[in-house]
Design an enzyme around this catalytic site. Structure first.
Site: not given
Ligand code: LLP
Length: 425
Positions: A243, A283, A285-286, A322, A326, A352-353
């Site tokens: 997150g 965990e 991601g981003r 995105r 969002y 086409c949107e």
């Molecule tokens: N752990 C769990 C259980 C999650 O559901 C997620 C993301 C992460 C870790 C990783 O989160 P991060 O570190 O990436 O914030 N598509 C959206 C983001 C959706 C995130 C979903 N869950 C966007 O493009 O902003």
């Protein structure tokens, strides 16, 4: 021009990814193309992983953000753990050289087939989100003559103060087990022969740009941990999810290492010596993949209208959802910035949107044929792409120093229709 990025930067007025000119990548591989920097991925991971020397820390990469095998491969070589949410993601981790023992399995809707595969592979832990899932997991594990390592994902009910679609730690979200039900479910779980309780976890949302919500969530988790200890339930890890946000525009998220350090400090304050009894897990991601990628695109047409100037580019909402989904902001970097007068452009795709826009109201000097890079597209870009309007998915290129490697070829028509059939005569 300046980009605020160490790896995507201008050299003699030409935007580079590490040592490779993006113009050369466009010439070799075409557009639209996602371009990733190996150095950026590695550095982001290392900033997390090295922030707490002497502490047991497992930094998992949430592969939903970008699951390209080359991305996973480079993080696996760094020793990263992985966070998966499906059997497909598990297969990707294994195919990229990642290890099941360093992989946690998250998600609210794990299918029986996915659970079987994950048990057979020997994942590190199942992050369980409901009583029903716990019982399914127990039954399958017993059926397979094994025991499933489990952490319950608790919902700490803290406000991550982020976009409502990506906020997950509030009571009304579908995620996690309500704080007040968690102890009872741990007790139940401790009676199940197919379950071995190993941890506790939470994930409160994504693109969080302050420390406070993480610490508030940790406090709630530690409150539960104390209750569990009193109930005789001992756990060995605390997983605070992902997150951490990135600076798409003028956000000022805490540096990666600061988050880890702040969490460790709070753990020490609250647990003292006992803090060392727990392995700390995340965990992300981003914060690992986001700034490591751009979406390289070319201007097809300029279309000034009486009210707006549109630049129609060859990337669209099917490539980078995105903005449409969002209202997200991605900076736009011209690959070869032009001198001369700027105008205010909306960058829109060919789909086409009316919702098919990638950037709005940007001051740019543009001509048809120009190359642009949409910044911070390494996370939730390609991963959320689709074939809408029967557009083939973009190519993906990984830059490593002076080398550019095609790590996913542009999707062709045959691949797009491979699973489809016409009707019989
Ligand atoms: N752990 C769990 C259980 C999650 O559901 C997620 C993301 C992460 C870790 C990783 O989160 P991060 O570190 O990436 O914030 N598509 C959206 C983001 C959706 C995130 C979903 N869950 C966007 O493009 O902003």
């Amino acid at each position: 021009m300046k980009t605020d990025s160490r790896v995507f930067a201008y050299r003699q007025d030409s935007l580079h990814a590490e040592e490779v000119a993006l113009a050369d990548i466009a010439a070799r591989f075409g557009t639209p193309t996602f371009v990733y920097s190996r150095a950026a991925l590695v550095q982001a991971y290392r900033e997390f992983a090295s922030a707490a020397p002497g502490r047991r820390l497992l930094v998992c990469y949430a592969i939903k953000a970008n699951s390209n095998l080359a991305v996973l491969d480079c993080l696996a070589r760094e020793g990263a753990g992985f966070d998966i949410v499906s059997g497909g993601e598990l297969k990707r981790v294994l195919a990229a050289g990642g290890r099941a023992e360093r992989t946690v399995f998250s998600g609210v809707g794990k299918s029986a087939a996915d659970i079987r595969e994950a048990l057979a592979a020997g994942v590190r832990c199942f992050n369980v989100e409901s009583a029903a899932e716990l019982h399914r997991l127990d039954a399958i594990a017993r059926d397979m003559n094994t025991v499933a390592p489990v952490s319950l994902r608790v919902n700490p009910d803290v406000d991550a103060r982020t976009h409502p679609y990506i906020s997950t730690g509030l009571r009304d979200n579908k995620f996690g087990i309500a704080h007040e039900q968690a102890v009872a479910l741990y007790r139940q779980a401790s009676q199940l022969a197919g379950i071995r309780l190993v941890g506790i976890d939470c994930h409160i949302g994504s693109q969080i740009t302050e420390l406070a919500p993480f610490l508030a969530a940790l406090d709630r988790v530690l409150d539960l941990l104390a209750e569990l200890r009193d109930a005789g339930i001992r756990l060995s890890h605390i997983d605070l999810g992902g997150g951490l946000g990135i600076a798409y525009a003028d956000e000022t998220p805490p540096p990666r290492a600061d988050l880890i350090r702040a969490v460790c400090e709070r753990l020490d304050e609250r647990l003292g010596e006992a803090a060392g009894d727990y392995e700390l897990m995340f965990e992300f991601g981003r914060a690992i993949a986001g700034p490591a990628g751009v979406l390289l695109t070319r201007v097809e047409y300029l279309k000034p209208t009486p009210s707006k100037q549109f630049a129609i580019i060859d990337a669209a909402m099917n490539d980078l959802l995105r903005p449409s989904l969002y209202g997200a902001y991605h900076r736009v970097w011209p690959v070869a910035p032009r001198q001369g007068a700027t105008r205010t452009w909306d960058l829109v795709g060919p789909i086409c949107e009316s919702g098919d826009w990638l950037a709005r109201d940007r001051e740019l000097a543009l001509e048809a044929g120009d190359l642009l890079a949409l910044a911070d597209a390494g996370a939730y870009g390609m991963a959320m792409s689709s074939n809408y309007n029967s557009r083939g998915r973009a190519a993906e290129v990984m830059v490593d120093g002076a080398q550019a490697l095609l790590v996913r070829k542009r999707e062709d028509f045959e691949h797009q229709i491979a699973g489809e059939r016409r009707l019989p005569d």
